[in-house]
Design a protein around this motif. Structure first.
Motif, PDB file in Angstrom:
ATOM      1  N   UNK A  31       5.804  31.283  12.878  1.00 12.87           N
ATOM      2  CA  UNK A  31       6.397  32.558  12.476  1.00 12.87           C
ATOM      3  C   UNK A  31       7.290  33.123  13.567  1.00 12.87           C
ATOM      4  N   UNK A  32       6.762  33.090  14.764  1.00 15.76           N
ATOM      5  CA  UNK A  32       7.447  33.772  15.868  1.00 15.76           C
ATOM      6  C   UNK A  32       8.708  33.062  16.293  1.00 15.76           C
ATOM      7  N   UNK A  33       8.769  31.757  16.026  1.00 15.10           N
ATOM      8  CA  UNK A  33       9.912  30.982  16.506  1.00 15.10           C
ATOM      9  C   UNK A  33      11.225  31.561  15.991  1.00 15.10           C
ATOM     10  N   UNK A  34      11.193  32.131  14.781  1.00 14.76           N
ATOM     11  CA  UNK A  34      12.426  32.681  14.207  1.00 14.76           C
ATOM     12  C   UNK A  34      13.013  33.769  15.094  1.00 14.76           C
ATOM     13  N   UNK A  35      12.114  34.537  15.697  1.00 15.82           N
ATOM     14  CA  UNK A  35      12.594  35.663  16.514  1.00 15.82           C
ATOM     15  C   UNK A  35      13.521  35.216  17.620  1.00 15.82           C
ATOM     16  N   UNK A  36      13.257  34.054  18.114  1.00 20.31           N
ATOM     17  CA  UNK A  36      14.027  33.642  19.295  1.00 20.31           C
ATOM     18  C   UNK A  36      14.897  32.459  18.946  1.00 20.31           C
ATOM     19  N   UNK A  37      15.155  32.309  17.643  1.00 16.87           N
ATOM     20  CA  UNK A  37      15.910  31.156  17.199  1.00 16.87           C
ATOM     21  C   UNK A  37      17.227  31.003  17.952  1.00 16.87           C
ATOM     22  N   UNK A  38      17.892  32.148  18.158  1.00 14.10           N
ATOM     23  CA  UNK A  38      19.194  32.059  18.797  1.00 14.10           C
ATOM     24  C   UNK A  38      19.107  31.446  20.183  1.00 14.10           C
ATOM     25  N   UNK A  39      17.895  31.445  20.766  1.00 13.45           N
ATOM     26  CA  UNK A  39      17.760  30.936  22.128  1.00 13.45           C
ATOM     27  C   UNK A  39      17.320  29.477  22.165  1.00 13.45           C
ATOM     28  N   UNK A  68      17.307  25.354  21.031  1.00 11.42           N
ATOM     29  CA  UNK A  68      18.293  24.319  20.748  1.00 11.42           C
ATOM     30  C   UNK A  68      18.284  24.047  19.247  1.00 11.42           C
ATOM     31  N   UNK A 121      17.114  33.174   6.937  1.00 12.06           N
ATOM     32  CA  UNK A 121      15.780  33.711   7.149  1.00 12.06           C
ATOM     33  C   UNK A 121      14.909  33.405   5.941  1.00 12.06           C
ATOM     34  N   UNK A 132      14.109  29.822   5.825  1.00 12.92           N
ATOM     35  CA  UNK A 132      13.470  29.302   7.026  1.00 12.92           C
ATOM     36  C   UNK A 132      14.254  28.135   7.610  1.00 12.92           C
ATOM     37  N   UNK A 133      15.534  28.296   7.695  1.00 12.57           N
ATOM     38  CA  UNK A 133      16.361  27.210   8.241  1.00 12.57           C
ATOM     39  C   UNK A 133      16.730  27.561   9.680  1.00 12.57           C
ATOM     40  N   UNK A 153      22.058  28.205  14.347  1.00 10.83           N
ATOM     41  CA  UNK A 153      22.692  29.264  15.134  1.00 10.83           C
ATOM     42  C   UNK A 153      23.858  29.839  14.347  1.00 10.83           C
ATOM     43  N   UNK A 154      23.994  31.131  14.418  1.00  5.92           N
ATOM     44  CA  UNK A 154      25.151  31.765  13.799  1.00  5.92           C
ATOM     45  C   UNK A 154      25.965  32.381  14.915  1.00  5.92           C
TER      46      UNK A 154
END
Lengths: 588, 179, 123, 595
Positions: C16-24, C26, C56, C59-60, C63-64
């Motif tokens: 779940x939490x991984x989405x929060x930092x997705x932009x960071x 790879x 979101x 769940x893909x 990076x945007x």
């Protein structure tokens, strides 16, 4: 048990020993400054470093902290050890250039001058922490501690100020290797009241007693004082005496106890006490430490005393003039009227000792010289020949002069003139008197006391050791002032009287005893309090008084006092006496 | 002196000598120094000898037994600041305030301390005034800072900002971003 | 705050939490939205927000990013999708309503939506 | 709870400056309607401390340095909306002055291998969620559920991890020794009492990634066995580290990653933060443990290792915070992976603090065995002003100075010791030709004089004596015999002192005497300080042909020692000059010289 090699020699160590302990036990010398066997090892001065070779690796380690492990090879004097010790001593000497202990140790390692600049030549503290650890581990007062750090580190009480927490035990001054701590007594300390008193909480009250038994003064003992501070809880303080006593003779838990023993006879030998000369202010006792009593002189001149037997003034000088004043408190209407009997001879002995041990002039102020024993007169003459100045006449007054000298004034009765002499030391030959609790002892045993307060014998000439109570005898100065030979003789007599009594196995009593007619007895108990021999007791279940025939001396007091006329003296009943009278008068 | 805070601090930790250090730190923070009455109270509450508390109070440099000035100036003498001339900064401040390190000015305005590394070596030589860092000091700047503080105004003495000449933005659309 | 009672719960939380930092983290997928003045005027901001919402929802992991004017102002809003070493695909005239299909076909199913493509650039 | 951002701004190295930066950014983002799209994270240390505040923008990796509140509107407009870099904020290559826009292209970072510091600056240290999201506590769950304590210790042993605090003792062996010591109660301690001046690796780690330390400690406590309580000892001078650690501990407790029945495995552990109070000696293990026990931090004789008798007399594993932070990596990626970095006897990576006379002051992480040359020139960007490197000081006050001639020395535990220094906790102070080595030795001894606890006589008195001699030399009063005395003293202080502080205190003297004896001789025989530092041996003078007579130095001189008419060459009166150096600082024409 571990085996290790010290300087090539195989030695054995007990479990838990350190290298230093093992080395010292086997006679190897290792210098230390911060080590004390009663304290936890600290490892601060680093002087005790030795070379420790373990598993082939050699290192310098402090022997005071290093455990004596099996298989160690120790070198106490290898070149690296010597070099390191020399450098450390050089550093310590630079810190404290004027401390003899450091100077001597440094000299041993070839250092005569401080090798580094000295900041404060008066510095004495090497920060070994012995005082801090003693105050914490042994005394448990936790007054001294370190403060600051590094070169600024200091030892002292909190905020480096005077503190009421200090109990003034002085333990820190004793362990301090460099003399850096001084105790300043602001109020009279425990031992300042009397000169030449005990200097520690454990002391030997009678130096020549056999066995020579010391006592613990619980008012002075750190452990007992800490108990008081912790409101009665046992403080685990000090206890060094217990640790070092090889005989295991010290037990802090010991309490006073009452021991009951069934005996056939009792010998009362409660002795005497010295009279306190402060009661007569003209002798200025207590105003100068050099005015001492004869007893204190004995402590001073005893080889086991604080000066090791040297006769010295309070400031450590030898006296140049000494006055001995006889009859202080004896033969005196203001004190005791009797003659204490022993003072003349001990004063002469002390005069002899002063002449013998010092070159001081001795002046004896005496009223009469009572040299009555065997060889006593000869001793008196010998002392006179030794140059002691005899002044016949009571020493009347001692004055403390501003320069500390003591002026003794008196009348020379031979010349009929007032005389005085300035001396360094005055010895007061004080009276001896009955112990302060003699009345309690007398009540206990049903003894009488003579006017002087000593116990009365049954008959001054014919029965000098017996008392009016059967089976109770007197020995020594309890009966009257006596010197040693008289005491020994008196005590021997008392012992043989007691033995003789017990040897018979039975007691012959006079048939003239009182009996209670229980039919008439009203149970008023008047007789019980009057009986001087405690021979009457009250029998609760029968509500009557009854006489113990073995104790009754037939004095008749109870007979005369009984309001009911219930007591009669056996063989001395009214009828018998009347019959006797009538028989006598029959002649007429 | 109101010692309620000391009692509160100790209550917060529980009266155990293992927390003595934390208690002293909080007292220091609360009063800005360790008042003697607070130490005596703490010793009693923590069942420690006063000597031990005094020892701690004098052993650790974080503690002071004297009240500090309004401005506590800490001149960093850490290694990094030293090689960049920290000692000269200290001298300048000492000269300006006419006190030595460890002292407080007679008007109670400034306390001067020489500290070993505040952990901001990159900004050295650094002077901390009441926890606010003043970076890239020179003796001259340090003197100025003190004068400003004494006059009641604080201007940030800072490194020169990056040159603002190259203002033209690069268009990244021609260079697709990596990663 | 949830108290984790097992390793499985930790793993679930992490996902779940991984989405929060997705932009960071790879990722191989980068979606670039042209945000020049022209793009914004044509509605690029809304398109981008729709993309974020869609990613979101599905769940893909992608990076945007935004860039300035890409140069084909008449085809704005432009959206660029690059996956790993695949050729860069540029879609034109994208509206928020088209985003759902774009994401589904291109990212979820791997099908390039040919009719919207305006350019392909290799690697 | 998921909140997808298209971009995160990771801000680091604020150092307490510009407290208004982040609020300003957030305001601007809101004003431009980007809330929810763009995240702002105050992250941990990124290493380039001198250029702080720095900002990394993810994705993409744009990197801005020295970001100030005034830059915010431009930054948001250009980068966040238009996707363009603001070049003036980009990192400037110190030598070529080229702008480098992307984080990964900056040589300072590209030569580094950031393992321990990987998440530092990437996540918000006050958010356990972010830590979990980047894979945090994965190692813990692996260790607790799939590995036996023995296997963990074996793995750590196999990794070759050595203590990051200084001496470099094998961590696995230490744990094993602690595990094998009899005791129903054992303890684990993390040493974060970073006392070396010029070192702040541990601070950055504790501030930037506190959960990594906690995770490592939980794994270690499990492996050692019978550990119910563990402690992290932190300098009180690091308030942010203390608060971040406390926040992290509280979060871990709430998530059941600490406390009773961790992750439902039945394993219990609690960790507390203990604050130090400003004593370098408390970094020494026995003093640290005394301090944790609430006593004055004073070293004790260590004939029993802490693994046998440590905290409260019980077996204790005491490791540096960086050592603990390496544990999750080893468990996650395996001992082989870890051991593939570094040298034969020094495995893995190590963080260092580059400070002193260097372009890129900051925190770096490099594989063991990297050469000093790479560290200083490739990562550190060389010496400012094109000056000459003289020495690198490593290991803090206990370490030594490595001369420029040994620049190709590999940085590992054993090579540093061989060169007369030590790894220490990782401070690296770079010194150029304006650094006087005698003064540096004197400086360290002055530090140690204040920091010695004063318990044992060789350390307390020996340091003072050495310092007095060194001071004499720097004042021009030295004699050649002093050098021999220094060596004798150093040897005894080294061998006879009680603890590590004393035993290593002479290192600065020994290493400078060894590598820079000529400087000592210059001070003593020629009465000259070649670096122009030692006041008693130098003189400030005006270089006549450079002085334009602007009068600035005359106005600035606190002593009034400079005189001269306007537009004429000025003169310094040596009798009045106190050698404060202000004139030299302020002169815009380099017209003040030192001789």
């Amino acid at each position: 048990m571990a085996t290790l090699i010290i300087d090539g020699q195989e030695v054995h160590a007990e479990e838990g020993q350190t290298v230093l302990e093992v080395a010292r036990a086997n006679g190897f010398e290792i210098p230390t400054l911060c080590y004390h066997p009663q304290l936890e090892p600290y490892g601060a001065c680093r002087l005790c470093i030795v070379e420790v070779i373990r598993r082939g690796r050699s290192r310098l380690e402090t022997s005071c902290t290093y455990p004596a492990r099996d298989g160690l090879v120790i070198k106490t004097k290898s070149p690296p050890v010597i070099e390191a010790r020399a450098v450390i001593l050089g550093l310590l000497l630079s810190r404290c250039p004027n401390v003899p202990v450091i100077q001597e140790l440094a000299l041993e390692y070839g250092i005569t001058e401080p090798p580094f600049p000295v900041e404060d030549p008066e510095e004495k503290c090497i920060l070994c922490g012995l005082c801090v650890r003693t105050c914490h581990e042994l005394v448990k007062a936790d007054v001294l501690n370190f403060s600051q750090r590094g070169i600024e580190r200091r030892v002292g009480p909190p905020f480096l100020e005077k503190t009421r927490q200090c109990i003034g035990c002085g333990a820190c001054t004793i362990v301090c290797p460099t003399g850096a701590i001084e105790i300043v007594l602001e109020q009279a300390g425990i031992y300042k009241e009397k000169p030449l008193g005990p200097t520690a909480a454990i002391w030997v009250p009678s130096l020549q007693a056999v066995p020579r038994v010391p006592v613990i003064d619980t008012d002075a003992c750190i452990r007992f004082r800490q108990n008081d501070r912790t409101e009665g809880e046992i403080a685990d303080a000090c206890g060094v005496c217990q640790m070092v006593c090889e005989a295991g003779a010290i037990n802090f838990d010991q309490q006073d106890e009452v021991v009951e023993v069934d005996v056939g006879t009792v010998i009362v030998a409660t002795g005497f006490q010295m009279w306190d000369p402060a009661q007569l202010s003209q002798y200025s006792y207590g105003k100068s430490p050099n005015i001492i009593t004869g007893m204190e002189f004995e402590h001073l001149s005893n080889a086991g005393g604080i000066t090791s037997g040297e006769i010295l003034l309070a400031d450590g000088r030898k006296p140049e003039q000494v006055a001995i004043i006889h009859c202080v408190g004896s033969r005196d209407h203001n004190a005791h009227e009797y003659c204490s009997r022993i003072c003349c001879m001990y004063s002469l002995k002390q005069a002899h000792l002063v002449r013998d041990k010092t070159d001081a002039a001795v002046y004896e102020f005496y009223m009469d010289m009572r040299a009555f024993g065997k060889g006593y007169e000869e001793f008196y003459e010998r002392v006179q020949e030794e140059g002691v100045v005899m002044i016949r006449g009571r020493g009347a007054e001692v004055e403390v002069l501003p320069d500390g000298k003591l002026r003794v004034k008196g009348e020379d009765a031979n010349l009929g003139r007032l005389v005085y002499v300035d001396v360094d030391m005055v010895v007061l030959s004080t009276a001896i008197e009955a112990p302060h609790d003699a009345n309690q002892v007398a009540a206990l045993f049903g003894l009488s006391r003579s006017v002087d307060g000593f116990f009365a014998e049954a008959h001054p000439k014919m029965r000098p050791v017996e008392t009016n109570t059967g089976g109770v005898f007197l020995a020594g100065a309890a009966q009257a002032p006596k010197d040693v030979p008289d005491t020994v003789a008196h005590a021997g007599a008392a012992a043989s009287m007691a033995l003789a009594l017990m040897d018979q196995g039975e007691v012959t009593i006079s048939p003239a005893v009182a009996v209670v007619d229980e039919e008439l007895c009203s149970g008023c108990k008047t007789c019980i309090s009057l009986c001087p021999y405690t021979a009457i007791s009250f029998i609760e279940e029968d509500n009557v008084a009854r006489v113990n025939e073995a104790l009754c001396k037939g004095c008749g007091t109870c007979v005369a006092a009984c309001p009911a006329g219930a007591i009669e003296a056996l063989h001395f009943t009214d009828e018998q006496i009347v019959a006797q009278i009538e028989g006598v008068l029959a002649w007429v | 002196m109101n010692l309620d805070r000391v009692n509160q601090i100790i209550n917060g930790y529980g009266a155990d000598r293992a927390v003595s250090l934390a208690v002293l730190q909080d007292i220091q923070r609360e009063y800005n120094y360790l008042p003697r009455e607070a130490l005596e109270l703490a010793a009693g509450r923590l069942d420690m000898p006063l000597g031990e508390i005094y020892r701690m109070a004098t052993f650790f440099t974080a503690f002071s037994l004297q009240p500090k000035g309004e401005y506590v100036c800490k001149v960093c003498l850490g290694t990094a600041c030293h090689v960049r001339g920290g000692a000269r900064i200290l001298e300048a401040v000492e000269r300006e305030l006419d006190i030595k390190a460890g002292q407080t000015t007679s008007d109670g305005k400034f306390s001067l301390e020489a500290v070993r590394c505040v952990g901001a070596c990159a900004l050295g030589p650094i002077v901390m005034v009441n926890e606010e860092p003043h970076a890239y000091m020179t003796p001259d700047k340090a003197s100025k800072l003190i004068v400003q503080l004494a006059a009641g105004k604080v201007e940030r003495v800072e490194a020169p900002p990056a040159p603002r000449s190259a203002r033209a933005p690069i268009d990244l659309s021609s260079v697709p971003p990596a990663g | 705050m949830p108290r984790l009672k097992s390793v499985e719960e930790l793993q679930k939380l992490r996902t779940q939490l991984q989405k929060n930092i997705e932009s960071r983290t790879e990722t191989s997928t980068t979606i670039t939205v042209g945000m020049g003045t022209c793009g914004i005027a044509a509605g690029a901001r809304e398109v981008m927000q729709a993309i974020l919402a869609e990613l979101d929802k599905r769940d893909i992991n992608a990076h945007v990013t935004t860039v300035g004017c890409i140069g084909m102002c008449h085809k704005e809003p432009l959206v660029d999708i690059r996956q790993g070493d695949e050729p860069r695909i540029t879609y034109g005239n994208i509206t928020p309503a088209m985003v759902s299909r774009l994401i589904e076909d291109h990212l979820a199913n791997g099908q390039v939506v040919d009719e919207w493509v305006v350019g392909r650039v290799a690697g | 709870m998921a909140e997808r951002h298209r971009a995160d701004l990771l801000i680091s190295c604020l150092h307490g400056r510009y407290p208004e930066l982040i609020p300003t950014l957030q305001e601007e983002i809101e004003r431009r309607g980007l809330t929810g799209e763009v995240g702002v994270v105050e992250a941990g240390c990124r290493g380039l401390c001198a250029m702080g505040p720095v900002m990394l923008i993810k994705p993409g990796g744009l990197f801005y340095t020295n970001v100030q509140p005034a830059d915010v509107p431009e930054l948001v407009e250009e980068t966040l909306i238009k996707g363009r870099a603001v070049e003036r904020l980009a990192y400037k290559e110190p030598v070529t002055h080229q702008s480098v826009c992307y984080y990964e292209d900056i040589p300072f970072y590209s030569k580094q291998v950031r393992h321990v510091m990987h998440d530092c600056g990437m996540i918000d240290p006050q958010s356990i969620e972010e830590y979990i999201a980047v894979g945090g506590y994965q190692a813990l769950s692996k260790a607790l559920t799939t590995m036996t304590p023995k296997e963990i210790i074996e793995e750590v042993k196999k990794s070759g991890l050595r203590g990051r605090g200084g001496a470099g003792f094998s961590t696995g062996w230490k744990w094993e020794a602690t595990r094998q010591s009899a005791g129903d109660v054992r303890y684990a301690i993390a040493n974060g009492d970073e006392g070396d001046p010029g070192a702040f690796m541990n601070r950055s780690l504790m501030e930037g990634d506190p959960h990594a330390i906690i995770e490592g400690m939980v794994i270690g406590a499990y492996a050692i066995g019978n550990v119910r309580n563990a402690y992290i000892y932190v300098r009180d001078e690091y308030p942010l580290a203390v608060s971040n650690l406390n926040i992290a501990l509280e979060q871990a407790r709430e998530y059941g990653l600490l406390g009773e029945d961790i992750l439902g495995t039945g394993f219990d552990l609690d960790i507390k933060v203990v604050r130090g109070a400003g004593a370098f000696v408390c970094g020494e293990s026995s003093a640290l443990m005394q301090s944790v026990e609430g006593k004055v931090g004073e070293p004790r004789p260590k004939h029993y290792h802490a693994t046998e008798r440590g905290l409260w007399g019980q077996p204790t594993a005491l490791n540096n915070v960086e050592t603990w932070a390496n544990i999750p990596l080893i468990i996650n990626k395996g001992a082989e992976w870890f051991a593939s970095f570094g040298t034969e006897n020094s495995k893995g990576t190590k963080t260092f603090c580059l400070a002193g006379q260097i372009q890129n002051t900051g925190l770096i992480e490099v594989p063991m065995g990297i050469t000093l040359r790479e560290v200083i020139y490739d990562i550190g960007g060389g010496i400012p002003g094109g000056r000459e490197l003289k020495a690198v000081q490593t290991g803090g006050p206990s370490g030594g100075c490595i001369p420029a001639s040994l620049l190709d020395l590999p940085v590992d535990y054993d090579s540093l010791v061989e060169a007369g220094s030590m790894m220490g906790s990782g401070g690296m102070i770079v010194m150029d030709d304006r650094t006087c080595m005698v003064d540096i030795a004197r400086y360290f001894l002055e530090f140690l004089k204040e920091e010695s606890c004063g318990k044992c006589s060789p350390c307390r008195e020996g340091i003072r004596a050495m310092l007095e001699i060194l001071t004499r030399i720097t004042e021009g009063q030295g004699k050649m015999a002093d050098l021999e005395t220094l060596e004798t003293l150093a040897k005894t202080v080294q061998t006879a002192s009680l603890c590590g502080l004393g035993k290593s205190a002479p290192n600065p003297v020994i290493s400078t005497l060894r590598h820079f004896r000529d400087e000592y001789v210059a001070h003593i025989e020629d009465k000259k300080c070649p670096a122009g530092v030692c006041k008693a041996l130098i003189e400030y003078y005006i270089i006549e042909d450079k002085c334009l007579g602007c009068g600035l130095c005359r106005r600035k001189c606190p002593q009034g020692a400079i005189s001269g008419e306007k537009k004429e060459v000025h003169v310094i009166d040596p009798a009045l000059c106190i050698k404060c150096g202000i004139c030299r600082d302020v002169c815009k024409f380099d017209a003040v010289g030192v001789r």
